[in-house]
Design a protein around this motif. Structure first.
Motif: not given
Length: 604
Positions: A38-42, A95-98, A229-230
């Motif tokens: 799962f993305p760690g940024v944003g 999209r991240s969940l998918e 992290p951004r």
């Protein structure tokens, strides 16, 4: 209004399991946001936590684009749907969940989705019980309660429960990442990227008298791990909380040059946050700040987010504390690729032809050695664009500079779609390629990706202003200037031009005198126009002469240059008139030429 409760429809009782309960959902939420997949940024994690929290608290009806923009993305109350931040982040979250459920979450017990067309999450069992038929699992839906007793479990869900999630997330984040000084950052295709400044975020200390302060501290640490992290020019990682001494531990044993630490004190409704940035190599405190707030005026989530944004803006942005420290005390590998980024920002603050060529050579070598280094591609795009728009060190035998700029920007975004510098480069190159609509759309996307990056804000404000939105562009530029004094020359110059175009010549004169970009040819051009309008003939003549002395090619075809920079025909004609008043030789038919070109060169 009655609370909304999860209930199951259209399935025989003997064939279904009870829907996922709050404990099941909380466990799944923590499983998702702490996963490496799962993305760690944003703000994806913050977005997901917020909407799940609202449903479990019985406030699903409050989940709208407006409330998300205000509470998650900290937009002002005047937020309108013209700001696409929620739509963009919602699409990214879906999209991240998918992807998560296709990779790491295939066997997870609970599925959390954000259906298209709304922002209210749904919860369902991800797989049926062994003694049930496949395909009989009903999806959780939202409906009004039939019995008040069904809402007892919702009443127990509160801010304290949300903080418990943040506690778990933060603890996992620190424990999940362990680095050494020899670690190299890996990106696409497994290629190593150059080492930049490294930053450890130590758990903030609990300085309060109650148990809430510890939860607040860990919640703030998690928010910082989301925001910092951004800024892709630095490397941010956590550490194991079991081994950490929150307020005094150094970061040398994990190879980090910088340590961010601090503490939180809660007394009644008063919250005080202290933050410090330490240079671990020299044992020095480089920066410290105190933030005070009142829980009666703002919620905990808003306070955490606001403090995290302010800290990130102060220390991580271009020209911020870390940049200043690295410039004054460059790391041993300064001649390596990271050194090119330091050189780029030094050049960008000055905008001189002398610094341009060495920076271009350095960045070309950097992308040759590290072809997946998105930030270097982005900076190279901007340097190529300066070759085109300022006529710095042109290469006649190479492909057109604007073409090279577009290619490098698209390469940066392809490598890292969330790289703020890449989006900034693409926005600017598209603008000069007369693709105005797409340029401003990319700018909005970039600002949604990192609303704390003042380098981006300055460039986006400039593009808005030059597109004819002078007032809005100036407003964004002033916000960038308040958070980034390092970009003062550039920002003041565009603010001066904006005031001139709005016929506020007094402000234009004040702003241009603060710009002081003596090595930048177009600075002298704008100054000459403003001084001429004020009747300051000696100053106008001096600046005109300096502009001509630079050998700029602007006057070879002023119509083309103005056409490229100013989107609105009225602004173009006004600039031609200003140049004439400043004493510069402009062809008599220049205004007619602008009108003719405007008919055939409207932005694509």
């Amino acid at each position: 209004m009655r609370d909304l409760l999860p209930v199951v429809h259209e399935a025989p009782l003997q064939c279904v399991r009870p829907p996922p309960g709050p404990d099941d959902i909380r466990s799944q939420l923590e499983r998702i946001v702490t996963s490496a997949e799962f993305p760690g940024v944003g703000r994806g994690a913050a977005f997901l936590i917020y909407v799940v929290d609202e449903v479990l608290a019985g406030r699903a009806q409050r989940i709208k684009g407006y409330s998300i923009a205000i509470e998650v993305f900290k937009r002002e109350e005047g937020f309108t749907q013209d700001d696409p931040v929620v739509r963009i982040e919602a699409g990214r979250l879906r999209r991240s969940l998918e992807r998560y459920y296709l990779v790491a979450g295939q066997d997870d017990p609970v599925r959390i989705d954000i259906p298209k067309g709304c922002y209210v999450p749904t919860f369902a069992w991800n797989r049926p019980l062994e003694d049930h038929r496949a395909g009989m699992e009903p999806k959780l839906q939202l409906s009004a309660p039939d019995d008040a007793t069904d809402s007892r479990w919702l009443g127990r869900w509160s801010v304290r429960s949300t903080l418990a999630i943040l506690l778990g997330i933060a603890a996992f984040s620190y424990g999940a990442v362990s680095w050494t000084s020899s670690t190299t950052f890996q990106r696409t295709a497994g290629s190593a990227l150059p080492e930049g400044p490294t930053l450890v975020i130590a758990p903030f200390a609990d300085l309060g008298e109650g148990s809430d302060a510890k939860l607040y501290a860990l919640g703030l640490s998690e928010e910082l791990l989301t925001v910092l992290p951004r800024f892709k020019e630095i490397k941010v990682f956590g550490r194991e909380t079991s081994e950490a001494r929150p307020s005094s531990a150094d970061a040398q044993h994990v190879g980090a040059r910088y340590l961010l630490t601090g503490g939180i004190r809660v007394s009644g409704f008063q919250v005080r946050v202290t933050a410090r940035l330490l240079d671990t190599g020299r044992g020095m405190i480089l920066w410290s700040q105190t933030y005070d707030d009142d829980l009666r005026l703002r919620g905990l989530f808003a306070i955490q987010s606001d403090v995290a944004d302010k800290v990130a803006t102060a220390i991580a942005q271009p020209y911020g504390i870390i940049f200043q420290a690295d410039t004054a005390n460059p790391p041993p590998n300064d001649l390596d690729a990271y050194g090119c980024t330091l050189r780029f920002y030094t050049y960008h603050a000055e905008l001189s032809a002398e610094r341009h060529a060495p920076v271009r050579d350095c960045l070309e070598n950097a992308v040759a050695r590290y072809p997946s280094y998105a930030t270097a591609w982005a900076m190279l795009s901007m340097v190529y664009l300066d070759e085109h728009r300022f006529k710095f060190n042109a290469r006649p035998r190479s492909p057109p500079a604007l073409e090279r700029s577009l290619q490098a920007a698209r390469r940066a975004v392809q490598l890292d779609p969330d790289n703020t510098r890449g989006l900034q480069a693409l926005m600017t190159a598209l603008f000069f390629d007369q693709q105005l609509t797409e340029s401003l759309q990319v700018g909005e996307q970039a600002l949604a990706t990192n609303p704390n990056d003042t380098e981006l804000m300055g460039e986006y404000g400039t593009r808005l202003a030059m597109s004819g939105q002078w007032e809005r562009g100036a407003s964004i530029l002033r916000a960038a200037l308040s958070g980034n004094p390092g970009g003062a020359g550039y920002y003041h110059a565009i603010l001066a031009l904006s005031a001139y175009m709005q016929q506020d010549y007094g402000v234009a004169t004040i702003e241009i005198r603060q710009a002081d970009l003596q090595k930048f040819p177009l600075f002298h051009l704008v100054a000459a126009v403003i001084y001429a309008e004020r009747g300051m003939s000696d100053d106008a003549a001096r600046e005109s002469a300096k502009f001509v002395e630079t050998g700029s090619q602007f006057l070879v075809d002023p119509v083309a240059e103005i056409q490229e920079r100013f989107s609105q025909p009225a602004d173009r004609i006004r600039m031609i008139q200003g140049l004439r008043k400043a004493g510069l030789r402009i062809p008599a038919d220049a205004a007619a030429g602008l009108s003719a070109r405007a008919d055939v060169a409207s932005p694509r």
